[in-house]
Design an enzyme around this catalytic site. Structure first.
Site, short mmCIF file in Angstrom:
data_model
loop_
_atom_site.label_atom_id
_atom_site.label_comp_id
_atom_site.label_asym_id
_atom_site.label_seq_id
_atom_site.Cartn_x
_atom_site.Cartn_y
_atom_site.Cartn_z
N ASP A 232 3.23 -4.41 8.00
CA ASP A 232 1.96 -3.68 7.88
C ASP A 232 0.83 -4.69 8.06
O ASP A 232 0.59 -5.54 7.20
CB ASP A 232 1.90 -3.02 6.49
N GLN B 27 -4.47 -5.13 6.92
CA GLN B 27 -5.41 -6.14 6.45
C GLN B 27 -5.25 -7.45 7.22
O GLN B 27 -6.23 -8.15 7.50
CB GLN B 27 -5.22 -6.39 4.94
N LYS C 195 -10.39 -0.76 10.71
CA LYS C 195 -10.45 -2.02 9.96
C LYS C 195 -11.11 -3.13 10.77
O LYS C 195 -11.51 -4.16 10.23
CB LYS C 195 -9.04 -2.47 9.57
N CYS D 282 -4.59 2.52 -3.80
CA CYS D 282 -3.35 3.01 -3.17
C CYS D 282 -2.24 1.97 -3.26
O CYS D 282 -1.48 1.75 -2.30
CB CYS D 282 -3.59 3.41 -1.72
N HIS E 134 0.87 -1.17 0.00
CA HIS E 134 0.00 0.00 0.00
C HIS E 134 0.91 1.23 0.00
O HIS E 134 2.02 1.20 0.53
CB HIS E 134 -0.87 -0.03 1.26
#
Length: 432
Positions: A209, A212, A233, A371, A131
């Site tokens: 990261d 997700q 999220k 993104c 991302h």
């Protein structure tokens, strides 16, 4: 796999779960709303809304700097949130968990913290899959420090090229940053395998990261020095996130920001920073956001993780099977195991036009480059339609979504065959 998932009794019922989300009960254009944009933001459980209201109606007061009852209540709730989330992540110490404004904020803070360790010629490793929030800050840091940004490519199937990862890792690698799970294709990275290789061959700091991954892969923190994600999220408020730092990282990193709450003592020339998490949290924190995130974590803890993941996998498997029957559709990372989302393009219409048409029938999905332009460029496209699921989505919704997608593409095929005059004709109502 589909047959196994059909017969397995997981004890999880998405239809029952939906009753906890008032927003999902609405209709749009006289048809049920089908919300499949969960990778962008998950809907908030009603329990989290109630907890936020309770906080503001009963407990609201600034943290840490007051001894009155409201400050004490808010401080207790804020620090309890830190403890609860740290425990769910499997952190060794609650002080490893820093509250941030979100994933993007966390990564930018890490860039500032690690900048002093970089020398000209050092290398920062990222992947094409990232991302922009885990790409642009490192690009800027590399330019400012005269370091080299090393980008690991992806293969045609959307997976990371691990051979290139192994080949390009060297003693010059000082920072490695990669996503746990793609927000475009749903392809997982072998994070533990990658981290193990880095630990055995370099002393590089590792950032993962988890924006997700935290949603679809469980709460365990992978082996890394920095793990970050955003609360929204998981159905918490926007503007709250987490940065979980390894003990090693906390020892060597100075805060990215300074201000109220980070120090024990200040003179005109010196300051004595606090220990633990507080030294990294300058200013008034988003304590209401932290309370909402803790409540969201407790809400999802009620539901067995394995059953939820199998449910989501089944939804995406069925959707991919349906889309494979449409000749003009290309599924990104086709045939690969997908977690959380699936993206596709069509040769008869662009992603924006498709999603605009889907919206007329209550199908909420996302179009664009998500993104992740380096990733899409590597896959040979500029934009795609992304369908992303959550535990509250049902098989009936997936089947209706597939029907809307199929008939929308037929509509655009008819326009291509008969000319643009077809575009002005009346809209067709899809069956409920």
């Amino acid at each position: 796999m589909e047959g196994r998932l059909k017969t397995r009794d997981t004890g999880f019922c998405a239809e029952k779960l939906r009753s906890e989300f008032a927003i999902l009960q609405q209709t749009y254009q006289e048809q049920p709303l089908i919300y499949l944009d969960n990778a962008a933001t998950m809907q908030m459980p009603d329990a989290v809304k109630r907890r936020i209201v309770q906080h503001y109606e009963r407990d609201n007061g600034n943290v840490h700097r007051g001894i009155h009852v409201l400050s004490t209540r808010t401080t207790e709730a804020y620090e309890n949130a830190r403890t609860l989330i740290a425990e769910q992540l499997g952190a060794k110490n609650r002080e490893q968990l820093i509250f941030t404004a979100g994933t993007t904020d966390a990564i930018n803070q890490v860039c500032s913290m690690t900048a002093p360790f970089l020398m000209p010629g050092d290398e920062i490793m990222v992947t094409q899959m990232e991302h922009h929030s885990n790409f642009l800050p490192w690009m800027q840091l590399a330019k400012q420090s005269q370091a080299k940004l090393v980008v690991i490519p992806v293969l045609e199937d959307g997976k990371l090229d691990l051979e290139q990862f192994y080949r390009k890792m060297s003693h010059r690698t000082k920072i490695a940053a990669f996503t746990q799970l793609s927000n475009v294709t749903g392809v997982k990275n072998p994070v533990e395998k990658m981290s193990s290789y880095i630990r055995n061959h370099t002393d590089a700091l590792i950032l993962v990261d988890g924006a997700q991954g935290i949603v679809h892969m469980g709460y365990g923190m992978p082996d890394c020095d920095f793990y970050c994600f955003s609360g929204h999220k998981l159905g918490a408020l926007t503007g709250i996130g987490v940065l979980c730092m390894s003990e090693r990282a906390q020892k060597i990193c100075r805060p990215a920001r300074f201000g109220g709450g980070t120090v024990y003592q200040v003179s005109e020339t010196e300051m004595l920073l606090k220990d633990g998490a507080e030294r990294f949290e300058a200013g008034t924190p988003n304590y209401a956001g932290a309370v909402s995130l803790a409540e969201a974590c407790m809400f999802w803890k009620q539901y067995p993780g394995r059953a939820v993941r199998e449910h989501e996998t089944r939804l995406l498997t069925v959707l991919e099977q349906e889309l494979c029957n449409i000749p003009s559709v290309r599924i990104l990372a086709k045939g690969q195991e997908k977690t959380g989302c699936l993206s596709f393009v069509s040769s008869v219409a662009g992603a924006y036009d498709l999603c605009t048409h889907f919206n007329r029938y209550g199908l909420a999905v996302r179009s664009g480059h998500h993104c992740a332009q380096p990733y899409l460029n590597a896959l040979g496209i500029q934009s795609a339609v992304r369908v992303s699921v959550a535990p509250y989505n049902t098989m009936a919704e997936i089947q209706r979504a597939a029907e809307i997608i199929r008939e929308t593409i037929t509509y655009f095929e008819r326009i291509l065959e008969n000319g643009p005059h077809e575009h002005g004709r009346g809209r067709r109502r899809y069956k409920k």
